[in-house]
Design a protein around this motif. Structure first.
Motif, PDB file in Angstrom:
ATOM      1  N   SER A   1       8.642  -5.664  -6.329  1.00  0.00           N
ATOM      2  CA  SER A   1       7.794  -6.410  -5.402  1.00  0.00           C
ATOM      3  C   SER A   1       7.566  -7.842  -5.870  1.00  0.00           C
ATOM      4  O   SER A   1       7.527  -8.777  -5.059  1.00  0.00           O
ATOM      5  CB  SER A   1       6.450  -5.704  -5.239  1.00  0.00           C
ATOM      6  OG  SER A   1       6.614  -4.439  -4.619  1.00  0.00           O
ATOM      7  N   ALA A   2       7.413  -8.031  -7.187  1.00  0.00           N
ATOM      8  CA  ALA A   2       7.221  -9.381  -7.717  1.00  0.00           C
ATOM      9  C   ALA A   2       8.444 -10.252  -7.436  1.00  0.00           C
ATOM     10  O   ALA A   2       8.322 -11.415  -7.017  1.00  0.00           O
ATOM     11  CB  ALA A   2       6.945  -9.326  -9.214  1.00  0.00           C
ATOM     12  N   LEU A   3       9.632  -9.693  -7.628  1.00  0.00           N
ATOM     13  CA  LEU A   3      10.856 -10.443  -7.362  1.00  0.00           C
ATOM     14  C   LEU A   3      10.987 -10.755  -5.867  1.00  0.00           C
ATOM     15  O   LEU A   3      11.329 -11.877  -5.471  1.00  0.00           O
ATOM     16  CB  LEU A   3      12.068  -9.655  -7.846  1.00  0.00           C
ATOM     17  CG  LEU A   3      13.443 -10.295  -7.581  1.00  0.00           C
ATOM     18  CD1 LEU A   3      13.531 -11.656  -8.270  1.00  0.00           C
ATOM     19  CD2 LEU A   3      14.556  -9.372  -8.075  1.00  0.00           C
ATOM     20  N   ALA A   4      10.697  -9.768  -5.016  1.00  0.00           N
ATOM     21  CA  ALA A   4      10.794  -9.971  -3.572  1.00  0.00           C
ATOM     22  C   ALA A   4       9.820 -11.042  -3.092  1.00  0.00           C
ATOM     23  O   ALA A   4      10.149 -11.877  -2.235  1.00  0.00           O
ATOM     24  CB  ALA A   4      10.539  -8.657  -2.843  1.00  0.00           C
ATOM     25  N   LEU A   5       8.615 -11.054  -3.647  1.00  0.00           N
ATOM     26  CA  LEU A   5       7.625 -12.058  -3.242  1.00  0.00           C
ATOM     27  C   LEU A   5       8.027 -13.455  -3.691  1.00  0.00           C
ATOM     28  O   LEU A   5       7.751 -14.445  -3.004  1.00  0.00           O
ATOM     29  CB  LEU A   5       6.253 -11.702  -3.819  1.00  0.00           C
ATOM     30  CG  LEU A   5       5.379 -10.769  -2.972  1.00  0.00           C
ATOM     31  CD1 LEU A   5       4.094 -10.460  -3.706  1.00  0.00           C
ATOM     32  CD2 LEU A   5       5.068 -11.385  -1.617  1.00  0.00           C
TER      33      LEU A   5
ATOM     34  N   LEU B   1       9.877  -2.778  -1.534  1.00  0.00           N
ATOM     35  CA  LEU B   1       9.531  -1.360  -1.414  1.00  0.00           C
ATOM     36  C   LEU B   1      10.742  -0.458  -1.650  1.00  0.00           C
ATOM     37  O   LEU B   1      10.703   0.444  -2.496  1.00  0.00           O
ATOM     38  CB  LEU B   1       8.925  -1.101  -0.037  1.00  0.00           C
ATOM     39  CG  LEU B   1       8.279   0.267   0.185  1.00  0.00           C
ATOM     40  CD1 LEU B   1       7.145   0.498  -0.793  1.00  0.00           C
ATOM     41  CD2 LEU B   1       7.772   0.380   1.618  1.00  0.00           C
ATOM     42  N   ALA B   2      11.824  -0.705  -0.899  1.00  0.00           N
ATOM     43  CA  ALA B   2      13.022   0.128  -1.070  1.00  0.00           C
ATOM     44  C   ALA B   2      13.639  -0.073  -2.443  1.00  0.00           C
ATOM     45  O   ALA B   2      14.094   0.886  -3.087  1.00  0.00           O
ATOM     46  CB  ALA B   2      14.040  -0.188   0.020  1.00  0.00           C
TER      47      ALA B   2
ATOM     48  N   THR C   1       0.802  -1.226   0.000  1.00  0.00           N
ATOM     49  CA  THR C   1       0.000   0.000   0.000  1.00  0.00           C
ATOM     50  C   THR C   1       0.836   1.278   0.000  1.00  0.00           C
ATOM     51  O   THR C   1       0.386   2.306  -0.519  1.00  0.00           O
ATOM     52  CB  THR C   1      -0.941   0.021   1.213  1.00  0.00           C
ATOM     53  OG1 THR C   1      -0.166  -0.101   2.412  1.00  0.00           O
ATOM     54  CG2 THR C   1      -1.935  -1.129   1.142  1.00  0.00           C
ATOM     55  N   LEU C   2       2.025   1.253   0.598  1.00  0.00           N
ATOM     56  CA  LEU C   2       2.847   2.462   0.604  1.00  0.00           C
ATOM     57  C   LEU C   2       3.291   2.870  -0.792  1.00  0.00           C
ATOM     58  O   LEU C   2       3.647   4.025  -1.025  1.00  0.00           O
ATOM     59  CB  LEU C   2       4.071   2.280   1.506  1.00  0.00           C
ATOM     60  CG  LEU C   2       3.827   2.339   3.016  1.00  0.00           C
ATOM     61  CD1 LEU C   2       5.113   2.102   3.775  1.00  0.00           C
ATOM     62  CD2 LEU C   2       3.216   3.683   3.416  1.00  0.00           C
TER      63      LEU C   2
END
Length: 451
Positions: free
Chosen positions: A423-427, A396-397, A253-254
């Motif tokens: 975000s896709a890679l982090a997930l 995020l970062a 959300t951020l």
């Protein structure tokens, strides 16, 4: 195992129907605000990002009570469920005070996120209204969690689906005005949610009071004094779970707050992509709730081997559904974007974002299932730390660095795409890490482990 699959499927589909009805609230507001004006849609994007961050993280603390109540039911200790629920009301009171404080005074958060001044007034008004809808929403979450632990989510689903019939006309009426009511813009969506939340709570209380289903729980007893030992148990399980959900949700959300500075086009297109990602998330969420209820029930009944078999089955289903829904997003991205807006530029940018959302969801489905089932084995701290490192640090970062660091193919272009890619890679990495934790937890044991 076929009978268990049937039980889980019925439970999951029932929960999914209710969750989609609640998600339809957001879809309704997004479409209504988008038709009202791009500025209203941008304000909704920022305001809903703040509210969802607060609501979901607090809801996660209460949702974490599901395995406790399901285990008590599996062990045949039904009056203990009633006592535990009454103690959870003290916890609910505390988290409502915290949540309302944030929603009634969001200025520091809006300044930190560098939200444009043109949006701040509408966002502040939107959040101030929703602050008063938070207590009934949290109390209804307790009712929902109770029903899930009993393996009877139907009543909640009927209420949620029925409430959509109230939410839709109210959002349109309050936003656009009519019948003597002035147009309220994006605040109209918040007022509609407020009315629906109190209606749901009222009907839920009536059902608890009158339905024979709840009689063995002995819920309507005199409130005991706070049992700090039991509340501490709630917090040991719920607080890491709630914080983990806070990290997970805020990593999502951020982005809306950071994208807001790119202008209305970027904010509006991101809102469409985020809304579709949230709708898709309801599928693995429903499966995870159903599986965690059954796994905890079997653990309470003392059958660890059967619980492990259910975990393996659920993981496979989550992975399969993630791939299928991701593929549907990929193939239907242009048609889906055009449903939300008549603005060609917004629709085109939103369609391009859905390429990344498809990859995002495939990984999200697996990690969602894992984190829910890990709570059944009292493993909550490790997922929290993993979320902090990967979702905040990597997603995020990393997305912020790509978007505003002048690096990569998106350099100098006002687009939310870098956030979705990171975000896709982090997930994906998170899903792998959680799966490893889950397989480790499934090793035969004689007692739940702390984590």
């Amino acid at each position: 195992m076929k009978s268990e699959l049937s039980t889980i499927a019925r439970h999951a589909l029932t929960v999914l129907a209710g969750q989609l009805a609640i998600m339809a609230f957001g879809v309704t507001d997004t479409i209504v605000a988008g038709r009202y004006s791009p500025a209203a849609l941008a304000a909704l994007s920022v305001g809903s990002a703040v509210f969802i961050s607060v609501y979901i993280s607090l809801m996660g603390i209460l949702q974490a009570l599901l395995p406790l109540w399901a285990e008590q039911r599996g062990a045949g200790r039904l009056p203990a469920v009633g006592r535990s629920l009454r103690q959870s009301l003290y916890l609910c009171l505390g988290i409502c005070v915290i949540g309302m404080s944030v929603l009634l005074a969001p200025d520091a958060l809006l300044r930190w996120a560098d939200v444009p001044d043109a949006l701040k007034a509408d966002v502040r008004h939107y959040l101030n209204i929703l602050a008063w809808g938070l207590p009934p929403a949290m109390l209804f979450r307790i009712y929902s969690t109770l029903n899930q632990s009993l393996g009877r989510p139907q009543l909640v689903t009927w209420l949620q689906v029925g409430s959509l019939g109230l939410k839709l006309p109210l959002s349109i009426w309050f936003t656009f005005g009519g019948a003597g009511l002035p147009a309220l813009g994006v605040a109209g969506c918040a007022w509609a949610t407020l009315v629906v939340n109190y209606t749901l709570l009222g009907v839920g209380l009536w059902l608890v009071r009158t339905r024979a289903l709840y009689a063995p729980l002995q819920l309507w007893q005199r409130m005991e004094r706070p049992d700090w030992q039991q509340i501490g148990q709630f917090l040991r399980l719920g607080l890491p779970a709630g914080l983990a959900i806070l990290v997970e949700v805020t990593s999502f959300t951020l982005v809306a707050l950071f994208v807001a500075r790119q202008g209305n086009l970027a904010a509006a297109s991101h809102q469409i992509a985020a809304n579709l990602a949230a709708v898709c998330y309801m599928v693995p969420l429903s499966l995870s709730i159903a599986c965690s209820a059954r796994v905890s029930w079997w653990r309470g009944a003392g059958n660890e081997a059967h619980a492990r078999q259910l975990v393996v089955l659920g993981w496979r289903l989550a992975a399969l559904m993630g791939l299928l829904l991701g593929g549907l997003l990929l193939l239907g991205r242009h048609a889906l974007a055009s449903v939300y807006t008549s603005d060609a530029e917004v629709a085109a940018l939103a369609a391009s974002l859905l390429l990344w959302v498809a990859l995002y969801h495939a990984a999200d489905a697996v990690q969602c299932f894992c984190v829910f089932v890990l709570r059944c084995y009292r493993i909550t701290v490790a997922p929290l730390l993993t979320y902090c490192v990967l979702l905040w640090g990597g997603g995020l970062a990393g997305g912020y660095w790509l978007a505003y660091g002048g690096i990569g193919p998106w350099s100098g272009r006002p687009t939310p795409a870098p956030f979705w890619a990171a975000s896709a890679l982090a997930l994906a990495v998170t899903a792998i890490a959680f799966s490893a934790l889950l397989w480790r937890a499934l090793r035969p044991r004689t007692a739940p482990r702390a984590g």
